[in-house]
Design a protein around this motif. Sequence first.
Motif, PDB file in Angstrom:
ATOM      1  N   VAL A  97      -7.109 100.156 110.053  1.00 40.09           N
ATOM      2  CA  VAL A  97      -7.447 101.566 110.281  1.00 40.09           C
ATOM      3  C   VAL A  97      -8.629 101.969 109.403  1.00 40.09           C
ATOM      4  O   VAL A  97      -9.586 102.603 109.868  1.00 40.09           O
ATOM      5  CB  VAL A  97      -6.216 102.454 109.999  1.00 40.09           C
ATOM      6  N   VAL A  98      -8.584 101.567 108.110  1.00 37.53           N
ATOM      7  CA  VAL A  98      -9.647 101.960 107.188  1.00 37.53           C
ATOM      8  C   VAL A  98     -10.981 101.366 107.611  1.00 37.53           C
ATOM      9  O   VAL A  98     -12.015 102.053 107.610  1.00 37.53           O
ATOM     10  CB  VAL A  98      -9.283 101.523 105.752  1.00 37.53           C
ATOM     11  N   SER A  99     -10.993 100.087 108.029  1.00 39.19           N
ATOM     12  CA  SER A  99     -12.276  99.479 108.367  1.00 39.19           C
ATOM     13  C   SER A  99     -12.841 100.050 109.651  1.00 39.19           C
ATOM     14  O   SER A  99     -14.058 100.262 109.763  1.00 39.19           O
ATOM     15  CB  SER A  99     -12.148  97.966 108.450  1.00 39.19           C
ATOM     16  N   ILE A 100     -11.968 100.341 110.633  1.00 37.26           N
ATOM     17  CA  ILE A 100     -12.472 100.969 111.861  1.00 37.26           C
ATOM     18  C   ILE A 100     -12.994 102.370 111.547  1.00 37.26           C
ATOM     19  O   ILE A 100     -14.054 102.790 112.031  1.00 37.26           O
ATOM     20  CB  ILE A 100     -11.365 101.010 112.932  1.00 37.26           C
ATOM     21  N   GLY A 101     -12.262 103.100 110.698  1.00 36.34           N
ATOM     22  CA  GLY A 101     -12.738 104.419 110.297  1.00 36.34           C
ATOM     23  C   GLY A 101     -14.052 104.348 109.546  1.00 36.34           C
ATOM     24  O   GLY A 101     -14.922 105.208 109.715  1.00 36.34           O
ATOM     25  N   PHE A 102     -14.199 103.292 108.731  1.00 39.91           N
ATOM     26  CA  PHE A 102     -15.442 103.099 107.991  1.00 39.91           C
ATOM     27  C   PHE A 102     -16.614 102.878 108.940  1.00 39.91           C
ATOM     28  O   PHE A 102     -17.687 103.490 108.797  1.00 39.91           O
ATOM     29  CB  PHE A 102     -15.266 101.894 107.063  1.00 39.91           C
ATOM     30  N   PHE A 103     -16.377 102.022 109.942  1.00 36.81           N
ATOM     31  CA  PHE A 103     -17.412 101.764 110.947  1.00 36.81           C
ATOM     32  C   PHE A 103     -17.785 103.050 111.682  1.00 36.81           C
ATOM     33  O   PHE A 103     -18.963 103.376 111.853  1.00 36.81           O
ATOM     34  CB  PHE A 103     -16.915 100.701 111.927  1.00 36.81           C
ATOM     35  N   ALA A 104     -16.762 103.802 112.088  1.00 35.18           N
ATOM     36  CA  ALA A 104     -17.024 105.059 112.795  1.00 35.18           C
ATOM     37  C   ALA A 104     -17.792 106.029 111.909  1.00 35.18           C
ATOM     38  O   ALA A 104     -18.707 106.724 112.372  1.00 35.18           O
ATOM     39  CB  ALA A 104     -15.701 105.678 113.247  1.00 35.18           C
ATOM     40  N   ALA A 105     -17.442 106.044 110.615  1.00 36.80           N
ATOM     41  CA  ALA A 105     -18.129 106.962 109.700  1.00 36.80           C
ATOM     42  C   ALA A 105     -19.604 106.591 109.574  1.00 36.80           C
ATOM     43  O   ALA A 105     -20.485 107.464 109.604  1.00 36.80           O
ATOM     44  CB  ALA A 105     -17.450 106.933 108.336  1.00 36.80           C
ATOM     45  N   ILE A 106     -19.900 105.268 109.456  1.00 41.21           N
ATOM     46  CA  ILE A 106     -21.302 104.848 109.358  1.00 41.21           C
ATOM     47  C   ILE A 106     -22.055 105.273 110.609  1.00 41.21           C
ATOM     48  O   ILE A 106     -23.136 105.862 110.547  1.00 41.21           O
ATOM     49  CB  ILE A 106     -21.406 103.323 109.177  1.00 41.21           C
ATOM     50  N   VAL A 107     -21.456 104.967 111.790  1.00 40.45           N
ATOM     51  CA  VAL A 107     -22.158 105.259 113.046  1.00 40.45           C
ATOM     52  C   VAL A 107     -22.389 106.757 113.194  1.00 40.45           C
ATOM     53  O   VAL A 107     -23.497 107.202 113.517  1.00 40.45           O
ATOM     54  CB  VAL A 107     -21.346 104.699 114.233  1.00 40.45           C
ATOM     55  N   LEU A 108     -21.337 107.550 112.892  1.00 38.85           N
ATOM     56  CA  LEU A 108     -21.479 109.000 113.071  1.00 38.85           C
ATOM     57  C   LEU A 108     -22.489 109.576 112.081  1.00 38.85           C
ATOM     58  O   LEU A 108     -23.306 110.425 112.431  1.00 38.85           O
ATOM     59  CB  LEU A 108     -20.120 109.680 112.908  1.00 38.85           C
ATOM     60  N   ALA A 109     -22.429 109.086 110.827  1.00 42.50           N
ATOM     61  CA  ALA A 109     -23.311 109.655 109.823  1.00 42.50           C
ATOM     62  C   ALA A 109     -24.761 109.277 110.073  1.00 42.50           C
ATOM     63  O   ALA A 109     -25.674 110.061 109.812  1.00 42.50           O
ATOM     64  CB  ALA A 109     -22.884 109.180 108.430  1.00 42.50           C
ATOM     65  N   ALA A 110     -24.984 108.069 110.598  1.00 46.29           N
ATOM     66  CA  ALA A 110     -26.356 107.582 110.728  1.00 46.29           C
ATOM     67  C   ALA A 110     -26.959 107.878 112.088  1.00 46.29           C
ATOM     68  O   ALA A 110     -28.136 107.618 112.312  1.00 46.29           O
ATOM     69  CB  ALA A 110     -26.395 106.081 110.472  1.00 46.29           C
ATOM     70  N   ARG A 111     -26.163 108.427 113.010  1.00 47.31           N
ATOM     71  CA  ARG A 111     -26.668 108.582 114.372  1.00 47.31           C
ATOM     72  C   ARG A 111     -27.923 109.452 114.425  1.00 47.31           C
ATOM     73  O   ARG A 111     -28.881 109.138 115.113  1.00 47.31           O
ATOM     74  CB  ARG A 111     -25.585 109.186 115.259  1.00 47.31           C
ATOM     75  N   GLY A 112     -27.883 110.554 113.678  1.00 48.85           N
ATOM     76  CA  GLY A 112     -29.038 111.436 113.716  1.00 48.85           C
ATOM     77  C   GLY A 112     -30.269 110.829 113.065  1.00 48.85           C
ATOM     78  O   GLY A 112     -31.390 111.190 113.396  1.00 48.85           O
ATOM     79  N   ALA A 113     -30.030 109.889 112.119  1.00 43.46           N
ATOM     80  CA  ALA A 113     -31.153 109.334 111.377  1.00 43.46           C
ATOM     81  C   ALA A 113     -31.748 108.104 112.039  1.00 43.46           C
ATOM     82  O   ALA A 113     -32.837 107.687 111.699  1.00 43.46           O
ATOM     83  CB  ALA A 113     -30.691 108.975 109.954  1.00 43.46           C
ATOM     84  N   TRP A 114     -31.012 107.519 112.987  1.00 43.19           N
ATOM     85  CA  TRP A 114     -31.515 106.288 113.594  1.00 43.19           C
ATOM     86  C   TRP A 114     -32.713 106.554 114.488  1.00 43.19           C
ATOM     87  O   TRP A 114     -32.853 107.620 115.080  1.00 43.19           O
ATOM     88  CB  TRP A 114     -30.427 105.621 114.410  1.00 43.19           C
ATOM     89  N   ILE A 115     -33.519 105.527 114.603  1.00 41.09           N
ATOM     90  CA  ILE A 115     -34.693 105.635 115.445  1.00 41.09           C
ATOM     91  C   ILE A 115     -34.255 105.390 116.874  1.00 41.09           C
ATOM     92  O   ILE A 115     -33.751 104.322 117.209  1.00 41.09           O
ATOM     93  CB  ILE A 115     -35.757 104.605 115.040  1.00 41.09           C
TER      94      ILE A 115
END
Lengths: 177, 105
Positions: A97-115
């Motif tokens: 659960v923690v690692s999937i949540g970690f992955f989701a957190a990275i994707v959600l947090a970085a989505r606006g910053a990605w090219i």
Amino acid sequence: MAEVVVFSIFAAVALVGAVVMVTASNPVYSAIGLLGAMFSIAVMYVMLDAHFVAAVQVIIYAGAVMTLFLFVIMLIGVDTSDVYGMRPMVQRVMTVVVSIGFFAAIVLAARGAWITGSDAFGSGDFNGTIEAVADNLFGNWTIVFLSTVMLLTIAALGTIALAYFGHVSADDEEATL
Amino acid sequence: MTIAVAVTASWYLTLAAALFSIGVAGVLIRRNALVMFMSIELMLNSVNLTFVAVGTELGLIEGHTAALFVMVVAAAEVTVGLAIIVAIFRKRSSADVDQLAELRG
């Protein structure tokens, strides 16, 4: 289109290798899984025009580091470390659960910053050859490069000290106990 | 009609994030010190992939240089870490981190 096919194949190999590394009960299988993941990452580097980094990845990681890992596995014994090596079921579920949540957190947090462009890689004049990397490494980062020399020397000294003095002190402790 | 699908930076960054998450799971779930160490190596590799992908996307060679420095630090870390694991194994005949509890109060 060929690029998409190659990326998909080697991304799948990398992910499967990483999962095998985490779940395998035998450390040798873990090492093989890690080897697959590292080699796939080297392929990604080639697709990213990072030719020198790809060569270094294959030589250092897939070559030297994995050989070192397999040597240590051989040294401490494959069968002795073969307790299943997993934590209890509650912790396993929590970890997933923690690692999937970690992955989701990275994707959600970085989505606006990605090219988010549609242009593919390799279309520009960018090329990570050994000449370009060396120009940057010895031009702008000379001091940092020299300090890595110190780091490697200290690491080698520390390893020798651990192998030599660590053994002696273990014997002493056994004698006093 | 062909659908034009191109590999963009986001693909590489998503793959790197997935590999990093699997590495985190490996450190949390395993008790064998060697496999935990391999998970740390996987995390360092995924960060390298991020550096190189962003460097190539932005046309900056610094991404590649940073990846090389990470590799140097990882190599130093591997030598010292494996020496520590071998030293612990000599003393305890086990690479299980849960048995290392001397500092427990």
